[in-house]
Design a protein around this motif. Structure first.
Motif, PDB file in Angstrom:
ATOM      1  N   ARG A 146      21.957  -4.465  -9.668  1.00 26.42           N
ATOM      2  CA  ARG A 146      22.142  -3.016 -10.332  1.00 26.42           C
ATOM      3  C   ARG A 146      21.807  -1.753 -10.410  1.00 26.42           C
ATOM      4  O   ARG A 146      22.095  -1.275 -10.459  1.00 26.42           O
ATOM      5  N   ASP A 147      20.232  -2.475  -9.397  1.00 26.11           N
ATOM      6  CA  ASP A 147      19.342  -1.078  -8.634  1.00 26.11           C
ATOM      7  C   ASP A 147      18.665  -1.345  -7.816  1.00 26.11           C
ATOM      8  O   ASP A 147      18.444  -2.125  -7.294  1.00 26.11           O
ATOM      9  N   PHE A 148      18.359  -0.594  -6.994  1.00 21.55           N
ATOM     10  CA  PHE A 148      17.044  -1.347  -4.965  1.00 21.55           C
ATOM     11  C   PHE A 148      16.276   0.653  -4.997  1.00 21.55           C
ATOM     12  O   PHE A 148      16.627   1.009  -5.077  1.00 21.55           O
ATOM     13  N   GLN A 149      15.372  -0.013  -5.792  1.00 18.50           N
ATOM     14  CA  GLN A 149      13.858   1.255  -5.009  1.00 18.50           C
ATOM     15  C   GLN A 149      13.459   0.988  -3.877  1.00 18.50           C
ATOM     16  O   GLN A 149      13.184   0.308  -4.037  1.00 18.50           O
ATOM     17  N   VAL A 150      13.251   2.357  -3.130  1.00 17.05           N
ATOM     18  CA  VAL A 150      12.293   1.719  -1.789  1.00 17.05           C
ATOM     19  C   VAL A 150      12.071   2.761  -1.256  1.00 17.05           C
ATOM     20  O   VAL A 150      12.613   3.991  -2.182  1.00 17.05           O
ATOM     21  N   GLY A 151      10.361   2.836  -0.998  1.00 11.82           N
ATOM     22  CA  GLY A 151       9.924   3.664  -0.564  1.00 11.82           C
ATOM     23  C   GLY A 151       8.393   3.835  -0.674  1.00 11.82           C
ATOM     24  O   GLY A 151       8.437   2.798  -0.033  1.00 11.82           O
ATOM     25  N   PRO A 152       7.483   4.283   0.120  1.00 11.84           N
ATOM     26  CA  PRO A 152       6.012   4.377   0.688  1.00 11.84           C
ATOM     27  C   PRO A 152       5.217   4.372  -0.499  1.00 11.84           C
ATOM     28  O   PRO A 152       5.647   4.455  -1.856  1.00 11.84           O
ATOM     29  N   ALA A 153       3.776   4.119  -0.220  1.00 11.10           N
ATOM     30  CA  ALA A 153       3.091   4.000  -1.730  1.00 11.10           C
ATOM     31  C   ALA A 153       3.373   5.133  -1.911  1.00 11.10           C
ATOM     32  O   ALA A 153       2.761   6.027  -0.844  1.00 11.10           O
ATOM     33  N   LEU A 154       2.585   5.698  -3.403  1.00  4.70           N
ATOM     34  CA  LEU A 154       2.104   6.252  -3.498  1.00  4.70           C
ATOM     35  C   LEU A 154       0.510   6.385  -3.293  1.00  4.70           C
ATOM     36  O   LEU A 154      -0.312   6.090  -3.080  1.00  4.70           O
ATOM     37  N   ALA A 155       0.656   7.769  -2.953  1.00  6.11           N
ATOM     38  CA  ALA A 155      -1.157   8.315  -2.315  1.00  6.11           C
ATOM     39  C   ALA A 155      -2.199   7.937  -3.201  1.00  6.11           C
ATOM     40  O   ALA A 155      -3.124   7.502  -2.361  1.00  6.11           O
ATOM     41  N   VAL A 156      -1.983   7.636  -5.143  1.00  6.23           N
ATOM     42  CA  VAL A 156      -3.005   7.628  -5.499  1.00  6.23           C
ATOM     43  C   VAL A 156      -3.101   5.491  -5.058  1.00  6.23           C
ATOM     44  O   VAL A 156      -4.634   5.991  -5.445  1.00  6.23           O
ATOM     45  N   THR A 157      -2.739   5.566  -4.860  1.00  4.07           N
ATOM     46  CA  THR A 157      -2.786   3.841  -4.829  1.00  4.07           C
ATOM     47  C   THR A 157      -2.569   3.392  -3.321  1.00  4.07           C
ATOM     48  O   THR A 157      -2.773   2.308  -2.707  1.00  4.07           O
ATOM     49  N   ALA A 158      -2.887   4.306  -2.057  1.00  6.24           N
ATOM     50  CA  ALA A 158      -1.807   3.477  -0.965  1.00  6.24           C
ATOM     51  C   ALA A 158      -3.139   3.241  -0.543  1.00  6.24           C
ATOM     52  O   ALA A 158      -3.153   2.080   0.335  1.00  6.24           O
ATOM     53  N   HIS A 159      -4.705   3.980  -1.082  1.00  4.70           N
ATOM     54  CA  HIS A 159      -5.792   2.647  -0.446  1.00  4.70           C
ATOM     55  C   HIS A 159      -6.042   1.274  -0.701  1.00  4.70           C
ATOM     56  O   HIS A 159      -6.372   0.392  -0.192  1.00  4.70           O
ATOM     57  N   ARG A 160      -5.310   0.836  -2.075  1.00  2.19           N
ATOM     58  CA  ARG A 160      -4.911  -0.747  -2.701  1.00  2.19           C
ATOM     59  C   ARG A 160      -3.800  -1.473  -1.230  1.00  2.19           C
ATOM     60  O   ARG A 160      -3.514  -2.187  -1.746  1.00  2.19           O
ATOM     61  N   ALA A 161      -2.367  -0.351  -0.196  1.00  3.57           N
ATOM     62  CA  ALA A 161      -2.066  -0.950   0.373  1.00  3.57           C
ATOM     63  C   ALA A 161      -1.936  -2.255   0.973  1.00  3.57           C
ATOM     64  O   ALA A 161      -0.287  -2.596   1.669  1.00  3.57           O
TER      65      ALA A 161
END
Length: 82
Positions: free
Chosen positions: A38-53
């Motif tokens: 149905r859908d496919f989303q891909v991308g990097p961690a958000l800058a605001v949460t990257a410290h928890r990645a």
């Protein structure tokens, strides 16, 4: 009921932005080719949460129509090539 297939992964050193962009676009192009996808989303961690990645660079969320679509998704040639 939809199924949310979530993946996190780390990029190899030296991967270019062009390669990342191509990877993202190839994933999105599977929608309409893979039955039940149905859908496919891909991308990097958000800058605001990257410290928890925890070292993960990218994430994928594939949304399938139902659990019965999972085997076909995994075996579909477009997915296997991806």
């Amino acid at each position: 009921m939809p199924v949310y297939h979530v993946l996190l992964f780390k990029l190899k050193p030296g991967v270019s932005q062009e390669q990342i962009d191509g990877f993202c676009e190839a994933g999105r192009q599977m929608v309409g080719k893979v039955p039940g996808l149905r859908d496919f989303q891909v991308g990097p961690a958000l800058a605001v949460t990257a410290h928890r990645a925890k070292g993960y660079d990218m994430g994928v969320v594939a949304i399938l129509e139902n659990v019965e679509d999972m085997p076909g998704y995994g075996l579909h040639p477009a997915h296997r090539e991806y």
